[in-house]
Design an enzyme around this catalytic site. Sequence first.
Site, short mmCIF file in Angstrom:
data_model
loop_
_atom_site.label_atom_id
_atom_site.label_comp_id
_atom_site.label_asym_id
_atom_site.label_seq_id
_atom_site.Cartn_x
_atom_site.Cartn_y
_atom_site.Cartn_z
N HIS A 160 46.00 -3.81 55.93
CA HIS A 160 46.99 -3.75 54.85
C HIS A 160 48.14 -4.69 55.17
O HIS A 160 48.49 -4.90 56.33
CB HIS A 160 47.49 -2.32 54.60
N ASP A 182 51.21 -4.44 53.41
CA ASP A 182 52.52 -3.82 53.19
C ASP A 182 53.00 -3.22 54.50
O ASP A 182 52.21 -2.89 55.40
CB ASP A 182 52.45 -2.76 52.09
N GLU A 215 49.58 0.88 51.55
CA GLU A 215 49.11 1.92 52.46
C GLU A 215 50.26 2.75 53.00
O GLU A 215 50.17 3.98 53.12
CB GLU A 215 48.33 1.29 53.61
N GLU A 216 51.37 2.11 53.34
CA GLU A 216 52.48 2.82 53.96
C GLU A 216 53.17 3.79 53.00
O GLU A 216 53.87 4.70 53.44
CB GLU A 216 53.51 1.82 54.51
#
Length: 451
Positions: free
Chosen positions: A90, A92, A156-157
């Site tokens: 990911h 982000d 994702e975060e």
Amino acid sequence: MSSNPVAETVAALMPRAKQELTELVAFASVADFTQFPRSESEGAANWIVAALRAEGFTDVDLLDTPDGTQSVYGYLPGPAGARTVLLYAHYDVQPPLDEDGWTSPAFELTERNGRWYGRGAADCKGGVIMHLLALRALKANGGVPVHVKVIVEGSEEQATGGLERYAEQHPELLAADAILIGDTGNFQVGLPTVTASLRGTTLLRVQVDTLEGNLHSGQFGGAAPDALAALIRALDSLRAEDGSTTVDGLAGDAEWQGLQYPEEQFRKDAKVLDGVELIGTGTVADRVWARPAVTVLGIDCPPVVGATPSVQASARALVGLRVPPGMPAAEAAKLLQEHLQARVPWGARVSFELSGLGEGFSPDTSSPAYEAMASAMAVAYPGQELRYAGEGGSIPLCATLAGLYPDAEILLFGLSEPEAQIHGLDESVSPEELERLSVAEALFLRDYAAR
């Protein structure tokens, strides 16, 4: 590392990898657009699109996911009849927290003490570079022997579920024989590790209201109900005297079977101050890998600087709850809400907003792909045996992929070992780990194709 052509190629590519990671880290790609410009995330996504096209990917797309962010998809065809492997990372990142607290700028990759510092260096922009290094090494040494799909997530975060929902709506897109999730890490630097368990996560906003507006604490304090005090009392009920998480109806006595986490090593990794006790009961591995853990992530209330002598009318908190695999995240969120509802005192009004949800996951570590990874790691980390550890964090997409593709073999590994300090100040990546794990991934793909 024993000499072999793949390892030699990766070693020669490391200066390029550092430059590319420098470019990627420079994007402040936090997928919370109330805090950071959307253009930063779009810039990171477009950087990855260009990188995949430069590597010969024939099908590269920006996927507009239902949570308003973008993921990057790419497909690289391999030999006819070959297996398909999905590579995940990911782009982000978490906010940098206090940028003044960083030794060097958060979004400027900086080399110091043999490590590369910057937000996302390990979690998980380094994972993007790891996948690129592995593919380049194979291309330079006989070609990539499998069909490759790459998916790089954009939120994702935030645990907002954008890519999970997109995958459910397009179930053929990410289908693969094996899935490499490059978003966990070794138990410690130099010790090859795959992750055998991920906790699920839930994020719950709770707001307490008691008055129509703030009141003078001298004139009304002592009888007027303080919303901040009510919130603090409710939040305090989430922990027992020893610090163990206590949510009504949520079991907290599971035991971790496998690699243990020595308490002194944990204290060092977590940088616990001298004289401060660890919280909870059981082994450290029980507490961080097998049991639920609640964390108050933030509170909206007046800061100390500029505070006035007032009884607070409203207060709000964001509460995170990690739950072991097997406990549905939605059920855990319901229990958390009911627990807090019952603990808010004085008849104060309380409201809730569920802002994130992700399921836990346990892969089948007995599958043939793990044999291939063990062989690959043995070359990348000579003299070391592959270990299986838990991971207290969450990667919500894993459970979705396992549900969509029950026959796929899913492996979790990556660059986020304890020294990386992911999500904290001065996040960093070990270039040696990046090099070794890129070699391991390349050798895995070659071995897996031959099995």
